[in-house]
Scaffold this motif. Structure first.
Motif, PDB file in Angstrom:
ATOM      1  N   ARG A 225       0.850  -1.193   0.000  1.00  0.00           N
ATOM      2  CA  ARG A 225       0.000   0.000   0.000  1.00  0.00           C
ATOM      3  C   ARG A 225       0.882   1.237   0.000  1.00  0.00           C
ATOM      4  N   PHE A 226       0.292   2.405  -0.229  1.00  0.00           N
ATOM      5  CA  PHE A 226       1.039   3.663  -0.147  1.00  0.00           C
ATOM      6  C   PHE A 226       0.083   4.806   0.175  1.00  0.00           C
ATOM      7  N   THR A 227       0.619   5.815   0.850  1.00  0.00           N
ATOM      8  CA  THR A 227      -0.175   6.999   1.199  1.00  0.00           C
ATOM      9  C   THR A 227       0.778   8.121   1.619  1.00  0.00           C
ATOM     10  N   SER A 228       0.406   9.374   1.358  1.00  0.00           N
ATOM     11  CA  SER A 228      -0.728   9.830   0.568  1.00  0.00           C
ATOM     12  C   SER A 228      -0.210  10.318  -0.780  1.00  0.00           C
ATOM     13  N   PRO A 229      -0.830   9.888  -1.856  1.00  0.00           N
ATOM     14  CA  PRO A 229      -0.394  10.331  -3.172  1.00  0.00           C
ATOM     15  C   PRO A 229      -0.987  11.689  -3.538  1.00  0.00           C
ATOM     16  N   TYR A 230      -0.424  12.310  -4.554  1.00  0.00           N
ATOM     17  CA  TYR A 230      -0.971  13.560  -5.104  1.00  0.00           C
ATOM     18  C   TYR A 230      -1.590  13.215  -6.454  1.00  0.00           C
ATOM     19  N   PRO A 231      -2.806  13.692  -6.725  1.00  0.00           N
ATOM     20  CA  PRO A 231      -3.522  13.247  -7.939  1.00  0.00           C
ATOM     21  C   PRO A 231      -2.728  13.349  -9.235  1.00  0.00           C
ATOM     22  N   THR A 232      -2.051  14.479  -9.464  1.00  0.00           N
ATOM     23  CA  THR A 232      -1.399  14.665 -10.758  1.00  0.00           C
ATOM     24  C   THR A 232      -0.078  13.911 -10.892  1.00  0.00           C
ATOM     25  N   ASP A 233       0.358  13.237  -9.839  1.00  0.00           N
ATOM     26  CA  ASP A 233       1.594  12.458  -9.920  1.00  0.00           C
ATOM     27  C   ASP A 233       1.344  10.993 -10.285  1.00  0.00           C
ATOM     28  N   PHE A 234       0.106  10.662 -10.658  1.00  0.00           N
ATOM     29  CA  PHE A 234      -0.173   9.326 -11.183  1.00  0.00           C
ATOM     30  C   PHE A 234       0.147   9.328 -12.677  1.00  0.00           C
ATOM     31  N   THR A 235       1.435   9.164 -12.969  1.00  0.00           N
ATOM     32  CA  THR A 235       1.896   9.155 -14.351  1.00  0.00           C
ATOM     33  C   THR A 235       1.534   7.826 -15.013  1.00  0.00           C
ATOM     34  N   PRO A 236       1.599   7.744 -16.331  1.00  0.00           N
ATOM     35  CA  PRO A 236       1.375   6.457 -16.999  1.00  0.00           C
ATOM     36  C   PRO A 236       2.304   5.360 -16.479  1.00  0.00           C
ATOM     37  N   ARG A 237       3.539   5.712 -16.138  1.00  0.00           N
ATOM     38  CA  ARG A 237       4.474   4.714 -15.599  1.00  0.00           C
ATOM     39  C   ARG A 237       3.984   4.183 -14.250  1.00  0.00           C
ATOM     40  N   VAL A 238       3.498   5.082 -13.393  1.00  0.00           N
ATOM     41  CA  VAL A 238       3.001   4.659 -12.076  1.00  0.00           C
ATOM     42  C   VAL A 238       1.756   3.802 -12.228  1.00  0.00           C
ATOM     43  N   LEU A 239       0.841   4.216 -13.096  1.00  0.00           N
ATOM     44  CA  LEU A 239      -0.376   3.429 -13.327  1.00  0.00           C
ATOM     45  C   LEU A 239      -0.035   2.033 -13.844  1.00  0.00           C
ATOM     46  N   ALA A 240       0.945   1.955 -14.744  1.00  0.00           N
ATOM     47  CA  ALA A 240       1.343   0.649 -15.272  1.00  0.00           C
ATOM     48  C   ALA A 240       1.955  -0.221 -14.174  1.00  0.00           C
ATOM     49  N   ALA A 241       2.769   0.386 -13.311  1.00  0.00           N
ATOM     50  CA  ALA A 241       3.395  -0.377 -12.220  1.00  0.00           C
ATOM     51  C   ALA A 241       2.334  -0.898 -11.255  1.00  0.00           C
ATOM     52  N   MET A 242       1.327  -0.085 -10.979  1.00  0.00           N
ATOM     53  CA  MET A 242       0.243  -0.532 -10.108  1.00  0.00           C
ATOM     54  C   MET A 242      -0.491  -1.725 -10.727  1.00  0.00           C
ATOM     55  N   ALA A 243      -0.760  -1.631 -12.017  1.00  0.00           N
ATOM     56  CA  ALA A 243      -1.514  -2.685 -12.698  1.00  0.00           C
ATOM     57  C   ALA A 243      -0.718  -3.977 -12.815  1.00  0.00           C
ATOM     58  N   GLU A 244       0.599  -3.861 -12.920  1.00  0.00           N
ATOM     59  CA  GLU A 244       1.429  -5.029 -13.227  1.00  0.00           C
ATOM     60  C   GLU A 244       2.155  -5.614 -12.016  1.00  0.00           C
ATOM     61  N   THR A 245       1.984  -5.009 -10.851  1.00  0.00           N
ATOM     62  CA  THR A 245       2.638  -5.502  -9.638  1.00  0.00           C
ATOM     63  C   THR A 245       1.582  -6.152  -8.758  1.00  0.00           C
ATOM     64  N   PRO A 246       1.537  -7.483  -8.694  1.00  0.00           N
ATOM     65  CA  PRO A 246       0.455  -8.175  -7.987  1.00  0.00           C
ATOM     66  C   PRO A 246       0.298  -7.771  -6.525  1.00  0.00           C
ATOM     67  N   ALA A 247       1.369  -7.383  -5.860  1.00  0.00           N
ATOM     68  CA  ALA A 247       1.272  -7.051  -4.435  1.00  0.00           C
ATOM     69  C   ALA A 247       0.541  -5.732  -4.184  1.00  0.00           C
ATOM     70  N   VAL A 248       0.509  -4.831  -5.177  1.00  0.00           N
ATOM     71  CA  VAL A 248      -0.135  -3.524  -4.981  1.00  0.00           C
ATOM     72  C   VAL A 248      -1.628  -3.715  -4.748  1.00  0.00           C
ATOM     73  N   CYS A 249      -2.111  -3.202  -3.625  1.00  0.00           N
ATOM     74  CA  CYS A 249      -3.515  -3.384  -3.249  1.00  0.00           C
ATOM     75  C   CYS A 249      -4.434  -2.492  -4.065  1.00  0.00           C
ATOM     76  N   GLU A 250      -5.687  -2.953  -4.170  1.00  0.00           N
ATOM     77  CA  GLU A 250      -6.691  -2.239  -4.960  1.00  0.00           C
ATOM     78  C   GLU A 250      -7.378  -1.169  -4.111  1.00  0.00           C
ATOM     79  N   HIS A 251      -6.573  -0.265  -3.587  1.00  0.00           N
ATOM     80  CA  HIS A 251      -7.102   0.861  -2.816  1.00  0.00           C
ATOM     81  C   HIS A 251      -6.143   2.033  -2.925  1.00  0.00           C
ATOM     82  N   VAL A 252      -6.683   3.209  -3.173  1.00  0.00           N
ATOM     83  CA  VAL A 252      -5.881   4.433  -3.204  1.00  0.00           C
ATOM     84  C   VAL A 252      -6.611   5.511  -2.408  1.00  0.00           C
TER      85      VAL A 252
END
Length: 439
Positions: A225-252
């Motif tokens: 998990r991670f906290t607290s993010p800033y909305p505009t810092d969800f870059t395409p690279r970060v979104l891809a890492a979230m989608a492709e890393t099984p350990a990342v939880c489905e909560h933001v």
């Protein structure tokens, strides 16, 4: 051995900092106590985000000073200490130490000097300080907070954090991975990465996407998990890492602060309403089933009824799973103090009541729809009331279940059997396999 009592207020970062302080003092032979009456050193780790939090601390200091014996030390640490500095020594004569977030390494020496009658304030920012050589003393062996970033370079007009935490700086990726690897070796299976704007993490070589992939790849780490993010810092690279890393939880946890573009502009947030909704859409497209929580401020200077209505409509449109709601609190030193048209306290109180009702209505509607579904929960410990256990899903839903103490720290498959609107009752599926039923 000398005994240390630490009372912690505020965010997860303060919880992590208290663990660091226990690590610093543990190397000097201090042992932790949960009883202030027997402590040789009493520290209050403070928050400065809202005036109410500071008033609570001042009231608590009046209570704790009753436990102070000759030779004992009473200190205020953390963000409030950083904000007020030496003024706090003048304001509360019984306080011996005032130490900001970058001064914890000096605790043993400052405590020793305080015992000799030398009251002190240490509030110097240290851009190099990450406490890399300090082993934190954690209570929870299964789930751990890991600070990856300190300070903040964003200058939201309402926020005191840049003045209490200093400029943003990130730890080296290798150091973070080393700490997480050590935690996993000791049985930790869930890690929460902490930072003021955690997804702006960059160590000069690696960004937050690299960090997610590296930490998520550590053997034994089952949830990230991670906290607290800033909305505009969800870059395409970060979104891809979230989608492709099984350990990342489905909560933001995605702070919005206001649903009004006009208010967001005065807050100096780096997005408007449409931009925030674009981030929500991108997160949901990248991580199906993701749960979203948020922070919302009501009564920011100049907020009109129309502005507030836009916040209410955003709650309905996004369908947040949860929200932390606050009345705007004046913080001396922040730019918002100079903004005219402050909203009355009565108006703020009335609006936050309506906002809380809207958040609860949306969350309850969503949670009722989950009754009967199955989930994996990490059993965290005893529930606050009753004899049940508390578990948490990957989407950050709290479930109460009947089970033995041996389950604490383990993962269980459960079926949600009911909801209060915010938490769930759950039935362990391994009991169904044994022939029991919950109907």
């Amino acid at each position: 051995m000398p005994r240390i009592y630490i009372e912690t207020y505020g965010c997860q970062m303060n919880v992590s900092d208290s663990e660091l302080m226990l690590g610093v003092l543990g190397r000097e032979g201090y042992v932790r106590t949960d009883d202030p009456a027997v402590a040789d050193v009493l520290l209050v780790n403070t928050c400065a985000v809202r005036d109410h939090a500071e008033q609570r601390v001042l009231g608590r200091m009046g209570e704790l000073k009753r436990f102070k014996r000759p030779g004992d030390v009473l200190g205020v640490v953390g963000c409030m200490a950083q904000r007020l500095g030496p003024k706090l020594l003048e304001r509360v004569p019984q306080v011996d130490l005032v130490i900001g977030p970058d001064g914890y390494r000096g605790l043993p020496e400052l405590i020793a000097r305080a015992r000799e009658g030398q009251r002190a304030a240490e509030v110097t920012f240290k851009a190099w300080e990450h406490y890399e050589d300090v082993p934190a003393r954690r209570d929870n062996a299964v789930s751990a907070f890991v600070t990856v970033q300190r300070g903040c370079d964003y200058r939201c007009t309402f926020c005191i954090v840049p003045m209490t935490r200093g400029p943003e700086r990130s730890r080296k990726l290798a150091d973070v991975v080393s700490e997480v690897t050590h935690l996993a070796g000791g049985g930790t299976t869930e890690v929460t990465l902490l930072g003021q704007t955690v997804n702006s993490y960059h160590d000069g070589e690696h960004d937050f996407a690299d960090l997610l992939r590296a930490v998520g790849g550590v053997g034994g780490i089952r949830r990230l998990r991670f906290t607290s993010p800033y909305p505009t810092d969800f870059t395409p690279r970060v979104l891809a890492a979230m989608a492709e890393t099984p350990a990342v939880c489905e909560h933001v946890h995605l702070p919005v602060q206001s649903g009004s573009s006009r208010t967001l502009k005065r807050m100096l947030r780096r997005y408007d309403r449409a931009g925030y909704l674009d981030v929500v859409a991108a997160l949901r497209a990248s991580v199906p089933g993701i749960a979203l929580s948020t922070d919302i401020i009501v009564g920011f200077p100049g907020e009109t009824e129309d502005d507030f209505a836009e916040t209410l409509s955003l709650v309905e449109q996004v369908e947040f799973d949860d929200a932390y709601t606050f009345k705007y609190s004046v913080r001396e030193g922040t730019p918002a103090v100079r903004i005219k048209d402050h909203v009355s306290e009565d108006t703020k109180t009335e609006r936050i009541g309506r906002l809380i009702a809207a958040v609860r209505r949306v969350a309850k509607r969503k949670n009722i729809g989950l009754v009967g579904s199955t989930h994996e929960v990490l059993v965290e410990g005893p529930a606050k009331r009753g004899e049940l256990l508390q578990g948490r899903t990957r989407t950050n839903k709290i479930a109460l279940l009947d089970g033995s103490a041996e389950w604490i720290g383990t993962y269980r498959k459960v079926r949600f059997t009911g909801t209060t609107g915010s938490t769930f009752t759950a039935w362990p599926l391994d009991r169904e396999l044994a022939g029991a039923t919950w109907q």
